[in-house]
Design a protein around this motif. Structure first.
Motif, mmCIF file in Angstrom:
data_model
loop_
_atom_site.group_PDB
_atom_site.id
_atom_site.type_symbol
_atom_site.label_atom_id
_atom_site.label_comp_id
_atom_site.label_asym_id
_atom_site.label_seq_id
_atom_site.Cartn_x
_atom_site.Cartn_y
_atom_site.Cartn_z
ATOM 1 N N LEU A 42 -10.432 -2.795 -1.242
ATOM 2 C CA LEU A 42 -9.997 -3.662 -2.343
ATOM 3 C C LEU A 42 -10.001 -5.126 -1.908
ATOM 4 C CD1 LEU A 42 -6.999 -1.517 -3.625
ATOM 5 C CD2 LEU A 42 -9.174 -1.878 -4.813
ATOM 6 N N ILE A 43 -9.421 -5.407 -0.735
ATOM 7 C CA ILE A 43 -9.247 -6.806 -0.325
ATOM 8 C C ILE A 43 -10.569 -7.392 0.176
ATOM 9 C CG2 ILE A 43 -8.027 -8.398 1.212
ATOM 10 C CD1 ILE A 43 -5.726 -6.406 1.322
ATOM 11 N N GLY B 272 -8.486 -5.987 -5.840
ATOM 12 C CA GLY B 272 -8.033 -6.581 -4.588
ATOM 13 C C GLY B 272 -8.262 -8.084 -4.624
ATOM 14 N N THR C 167 -4.122 -5.812 -5.058
ATOM 15 C CA THR C 167 -3.687 -5.603 -3.681
ATOM 16 C C THR C 167 -4.164 -6.762 -2.818
ATOM 17 O OG1 THR C 167 -3.628 -3.204 -3.863
ATOM 18 C CG2 THR C 167 -4.022 -4.102 -1.655
ATOM 19 N N TYR C 168 -3.223 -7.380 -2.083
ATOM 20 C CA TYR C 168 -3.614 -8.474 -1.178
ATOM 21 C C TYR C 168 -3.220 -8.188 0.256
ATOM 22 C CZ TYR C 168 1.308 -9.745 -1.431
ATOM 23 O OH TYR C 168 2.672 -9.706 -1.357
ATOM 24 N N GLY C 169 -2.497 -7.088 0.495
ATOM 25 C CA GLY C 169 -2.085 -6.742 1.846
ATOM 26 C C GLY C 169 -1.784 -5.269 1.951
ATOM 27 N N GLY C 170 -1.702 -4.772 3.195
ATOM 28 C CA GLY C 170 -1.472 -3.348 3.406
ATOM 29 C C GLY C 170 -0.507 -3.107 4.537
ATOM 30 N N VAL D 8 -11.580 -0.663 -9.187
ATOM 31 C CA VAL D 8 -11.362 0.737 -9.540
ATOM 32 C C VAL D 8 -10.865 0.789 -10.980
ATOM 33 C CG1 VAL D 8 -10.103 2.843 -8.935
ATOM 34 C CG2 VAL D 8 -10.870 1.288 -7.129
ATOM 35 N N VAL E 12 -7.445 -1.361 -10.935
ATOM 36 C CA VAL E 12 -7.023 -1.505 -9.543
ATOM 37 C C VAL E 12 -7.986 -2.461 -8.845
ATOM 38 C CG1 VAL E 12 -6.563 -0.264 -7.386
ATOM 39 C CG2 VAL E 12 -6.028 0.806 -9.588
ATOM 40 N N GLN F 37 -1.282 2.249 4.906
ATOM 41 C CA GLN F 37 -1.646 3.498 4.223
ATOM 42 C C GLN F 37 -2.453 3.160 2.982
ATOM 43 O OE1 GLN F 37 2.176 5.190 3.557
ATOM 44 N NE2 GLN F 37 2.257 6.202 5.547
ATOM 45 N N PRO F 38 -3.435 4.000 2.654
ATOM 46 C CA PRO F 38 -4.253 3.718 1.468
ATOM 47 C C PRO F 38 -3.434 3.879 0.193
ATOM 48 C CG PRO F 38 -4.777 5.876 2.338
ATOM 49 C CD PRO F 38 -3.832 5.248 3.321
ATOM 50 N N ILE F 39 -4.041 3.509 -0.905
ATOM 51 C CA ILE F 39 -3.379 3.578 -2.207
ATOM 52 C C ILE F 39 -3.834 4.843 -2.923
ATOM 53 C CG2 ILE F 39 -3.234 2.445 -4.449
ATOM 54 C CD1 ILE F 39 -3.775 -0.181 -2.867
ATOM 55 N N THR F 40 -2.888 5.583 -3.466
ATOM 56 C CA THR F 40 -3.211 6.802 -4.192
ATOM 57 C C THR F 40 -3.101 6.510 -5.688
ATOM 58 O OG1 THR F 40 -2.338 8.095 -2.383
ATOM 59 C CG2 THR F 40 -2.580 9.223 -4.482
ATOM 60 N N VAL F 41 -4.186 6.712 -6.390
ATOM 61 C CA VAL F 41 -4.227 6.376 -7.811
ATOM 62 C C VAL F 41 -4.423 7.657 -8.628
ATOM 63 C CG1 VAL F 41 -5.372 5.000 -9.578
ATOM 64 C CG2 VAL F 41 -5.335 4.196 -7.206
ATOM 65 N N ILE G 201 -7.097 9.775 -6.603
ATOM 66 C CA ILE G 201 -8.103 9.031 -5.865
ATOM 67 C C ILE G 201 -7.415 8.214 -4.772
ATOM 68 C CG2 ILE G 201 -9.791 7.167 -6.085
ATOM 69 C CD1 ILE G 201 -10.077 8.148 -9.031
ATOM 70 N N THR G 202 -7.955 8.283 -3.567
ATOM 71 C CA THR G 202 -7.399 7.521 -2.452
ATOM 72 C C THR G 202 -8.280 6.314 -2.199
ATOM 73 O OG1 THR G 202 -6.541 9.546 -1.523
ATOM 74 C CG2 THR G 202 -6.696 7.675 -0.033
ATOM 75 N N VAL G 203 -7.684 5.130 -2.284
ATOM 76 C CA VAL G 203 -8.453 3.895 -2.155
ATOM 77 C C VAL G 203 -7.991 3.134 -0.908
ATOM 78 C CG1 VAL G 203 -9.132 1.750 -3.290
ATOM 79 C CG2 VAL G 203 -8.550 3.758 -4.671
ATOM 80 N N PRO G 204 -8.860 2.925 0.077
ATOM 81 C CA PRO G 204 -8.459 2.135 1.244
ATOM 82 C C PRO G 204 -8.153 0.693 0.818
ATOM 83 C CG PRO G 204 -10.572 3.254 1.610
ATOM 84 C CD PRO G 204 -10.255 3.374 0.156
ATOM 85 N N VAL G 205 -7.052 0.158 1.342
ATOM 86 C CA VAL G 205 -6.642 -1.205 1.039
ATOM 87 C C VAL G 205 -7.765 -2.198 1.392
ATOM 88 C CG1 VAL G 205 -5.064 -3.003 1.876
ATOM 89 C CG2 VAL G 205 -4.161 -0.768 1.203
ATOM 90 N N GLY H 283 0.834 -1.211 0.000
ATOM 91 C CA GLY H 283 0.000 0.000 0.000
ATOM 92 C C GLY H 283 0.858 1.246 0.000
#
Lengths: 341, 341
Positions: free
Chosen positions: B271-272, A280, A255-258, B278, A278, A262-266, B264-268, A236
């Motif tokens: 997604l999981i 999970g 995404t499988y872990g964090g 996204v 994107v 912290q969140p992901i910024t796209v 865009i902020t995506v919480p991990v 993340g």
């Protein structure tokens, strides 16, 4: 929430790692003795042989995971055991079988456990102990992420962070078996060159530091390998954004872990103009929807062919669980901690 | 970069909105006279009738868009014209046809233009002028986003921000025609109640302010409608994260614009554990990959049935382009500016 600690009439005792409240594992996990329930018609008594400590086990104890057991609970979600007694109506497993839990939350950090036969999946008997103990979560995650999101052909490239994690090591090996290149991102650390060598022996095409992801030399790399179709993210935050930046148009980041919490910024432009996807992945949900068996067969075939080894492991007696938990929570984990019973 | 201003021998003159450098449209756009090239065997002379000012036109002039023309260039990417002369080998369009450009970057803000017949798509003759002028970008974007990412059934819900944009208004109408509920997010503004009424007349199920997205009353809404399978994001930043939060498990957010100029902020965990997807959409690329015709037929059928009107438009003479550009760039655009030639 799932009840994993059942209070039935006595039929023996189990030594177990139990927690009664959520919190830091080193503080809340206690070694205790549990009374075993009597064996029902449809259940099996299983002697646990080995069970790893995975990051999701830690999160579950801390109370931050997506599924949590009723408390008190036994720690651990993965592991291998041997069936030593079965109820009269059990057809799916037999005495002597090696079994792994079908679902998360059943509590594997104990010496003996009575489970419904429906909760058990049989493994072939020729799989080595550490492979069997660590097969159900990380290699399954790696296999599905490499199979279900992009069609990968020999010569394609996958990029991943957390390349030294249980999932990461399985990704390297399964990708190599498919002829797929891997670019493996790890955090800088004192033993980086040994780690790099170890991952390359497994089949890693390249091992690079997080910092290198931002450097112009990445362009040099993509003169020799196609840009990745697939990025696998267990971290993340900034690390994920950097992976995304190197994807080819139309590629997918899963995404499988964090680990970085912290969140992901796209960037909007990556979505619109590069058509980056994107996604999970959660292996627990996948297994609930699809079951296990074909996936385990495919992994066991790789194990027999010498193409999939377990992650580097340290075996620790269940009685030394404090040491194992401490090692599992160090910021730079070099080996997977596996409790042996 | 695409050359849209060709310097061939004289064959007439066009009045055009031209820019020679990238910058703020009000400063760099000039009204000029262009010499038309002579008509080639495979080209057509088109009299432009009407051409809108879209946000992507502004970004292209500013130099911040993903594709940019060679300079000097004529502004505008969308619009409708009438064929007034064709080359001897042209079979696909004929004199009198109404046509729209096949691709972005051709320059529609001019009175007369010579284009390759391959760059033109014919529209049916019974489509009203403002519908025809605004059909090729925003309604196409809306239709594809509602068709290609999630299978929507009558009774399902879609949530979108920028609900008053050209895309947003088309989404409301096309969704309503499919029996799909829309939750439409707009920024607070002085004329909010009139805007709400206008969008509801189009078929909007609910119109809410950005602030409401964060309030507990959203839960009340989802007692009456299923949580959205699809979120459409033309804004980015916090607004996108809020849309994402309301999606149902397994749902998709599609980004087609980034008005807020923030990623865009995506919480991990979304997604999981929620398997949220996204994605992005760019109609220009879609048309390059797939062509136009079925999509335009479907939209024209909706127009004829009275189910798809053009967005609220203000028609402005090409000579008053300064006024039109100023209006198009106001923070709260209430109507689409359309240049008439």
């Amino acid at each position: 929430r799932k009840k994993n600690l059942r209070l039935f009439p006595l039929a023996g005792e189990s030594t177990a790692l139990v927690y009664t409240t959520h919190g830091e594992p080193s503080q809340v996990i206690k070694l205790g003795t549990l009374q075993l329930p009597s064996l029902g018609d449809k259940s099996a008594l299983v002697k646990m042989l080995a069970a790893p400590i995975n990051p999701s086990d830690i999160n579950m104890i801390q109370g931050t995971y997506a599924i949590l057991p009723d408390l008190p609970a036994v720690g651990g979600n993965e592991g291998v055991g041997q069936v030593i007694e079965v109820g009269s109506k059990v057809k799916t497993v037999k005495v002597g079988d090696w079994v792994i839990p079908r679902d998360a939350g059943l509590g594997t950090w104990q010496t003996l456990v009575v489970l419904s036969a429906d909760d058990l999946v049989t493994l072939p008997s020729d799989i080595p102990l550490l492979s069997a103990a660590t097969l159900g979560v990380n290699p399954c995650t790696a296999l599905r992420m490499l199979s279900d999101f992009e069609e990968l052909k020999p010569g394609d490239t996958v990029i991943q962070n957390a390349a030294n994690s249980g999932v990461g090591q399985a990704v390297i090996q399964i990708a190599a078996a498919k002829g797929v290149h891997t670019i493996n991102v790890v955090r800088d650390r004192p033993d980086l060159s040994q780690l790099t060598d170890r991952l390359k022996v497994m089949g890693a095409t390249h091992v690079i530091k997080e910092e290198t992801l931002r450097r112009p030399e990445m362009k040099e790399l993509f003169k020799f390998y196609p840009r990745p179709k697939l990025a696998l993210n267990g971290v993340g935050g900034k690390s994920a954004t950097e992976l995304l930046r190197h994807l080819q148009s139309g590629g997918t980041m899963v995404t499988y872990g964090g680990m970085a919490k912290q969140p992901i910024t796209v960037p909007v432009s990556a979505l619109i103009f590069k058509d980056v996807k994107v996604r999970g992945f959660w292996v627990t949900q996948w297994k609930r929807n699809h079951g296990h068996s074909n996936m385990l067969d495919e992994l066991c075939t790789l194990i027999r062919a010498g193409k999939l080894s377990p992650p580097a492991c340290t075996e620790v007696s269940i009685k030394d669980f404090h040491k194992a938990l401490d090692n599992a929570m160090k910021p730079y984990i070099s080996t997977k901690q596996v409790l042996v019973m």
